[in-house]
Design an enzyme around this catalytic site. Sequence first.
Site, PDB file in Angstrom:
ATOM      1  N   HIS A  70     -42.328  -0.616   4.110  1.00 13.85           N
ATOM      2  CA  HIS A  70     -41.339  -0.288   5.330  1.00 13.85           C
ATOM      3  C   HIS A  70     -40.271   0.539   4.568  1.00 13.85           C
ATOM      4  CE1 HIS A  70     -38.944  -0.346   8.774  1.00 13.85           C
ATOM      5  NE2 HIS A  70     -37.872  -0.334   8.115  1.00 13.85           N
TER       6      HIS A  70
ATOM      7  N   HIS B 159     -37.267   5.407   2.886  1.00 15.19           N
ATOM      8  CA  HIS B 159     -35.904   5.493   2.579  1.00 15.19           C
ATOM      9  C   HIS B 159     -35.880   6.026   0.888  1.00 15.19           C
ATOM     10  CE1 HIS B 159     -33.878   4.090   6.042  1.00 15.19           C
ATOM     11  NE2 HIS B 159     -34.468   2.988   5.963  1.00 15.19           N
TER      12      HIS B 159
ATOM     13  N   LYS C 178     -37.077  11.495  12.523  1.00 12.04           N
ATOM     14  CA  LYS C 178     -36.205  10.311  11.992  1.00 12.04           C
ATOM     15  C   LYS C 178     -34.614  11.201  12.278  1.00 12.04           C
ATOM     16  CE  LYS C 178     -35.073   6.426   9.649  1.00 12.04           C
ATOM     17  NZ  LYS C 178     -35.660   5.176   8.939  1.00 12.04           N
TER      18      LYS C 178
END
Length: 291
Positions: free
Chosen positions: A162, A178, A224
Amino acid sequence: MASGGQGINKELSDLLNELWKLDVNRMKPGTDYKINLQGKAGFVAEGSNIARDCARAPLFSYVNENKLQSIDTYKYFINLLDNYEMSTGVAEQVTKEELQENDLFLDAILKTDVMKCAHRYLVSKGRASPDMGQFKKQLYAIWFKLYRRDKSGGEDSCGFEHVFVGETKHGKEIMGLHNWVQFYTQEKLNNVDYKGYKSRDNKDTPDEDDHVLNLQFSWKGLVKPVGSCFLGVSPEFEVALFTIVFLISDERMTNVKVKVDEYLLEVVVYRFGRSIGTSYPKLVSSNNRDL
């Protein structure tokens, strides 16, 4: 933990600044990597995958590939990026080779001064075993233990996937992603399209030397609207930072404000049982004059 001015957690800030100084594998902006910030990203409606492209060129105009391939922690980190199914709801099939790759990565980061410092701190707080083998097992559970993010399928996610790799929810929404190395890797493959930077809370413009960026992008056709990531930092620095914040709090969500180097950050960590659900830095401001 005591907080200082502006709600800054001083103890954690002091620790993270120590880790920052120890992060010898961090890439130097303008030397080891160059970014092209271009325009400020626009508004994206909730649920929409249409975004105005305010950045015609990629975010990364240069990255020192030699460092990525010659430094063990980057090299083993990159080996992990193709080990996951993109969509939640699709159970992960972990091969023996992938398990070995997870091990090699953890062994590599545990040799660094960054992770040794993080380990010492966590031991001092009673949050980790002094035994390095036990600490490695703890890291494995936090980052690589599979869990069910989508109730409709099998074990389809883990903290590492993730946070660092990224995944999609029902093929309609980007979650996570990220990490700057993954972003750069996906840009090279034309899977990621950088749309522009997002303003920080104090509405100033980011600097090309910044080590943290709030940004907007699309990944394999999905948008995003706002994401955030460190730039140039080593994998061990991010694992150390997020692991520490995860372990020092028992809350489902931990949001802590820290000052690291010249950056005022919010570090956000969500737990998923005994594993990380997500974690990311949110840049509040940079440059000492803003603090």
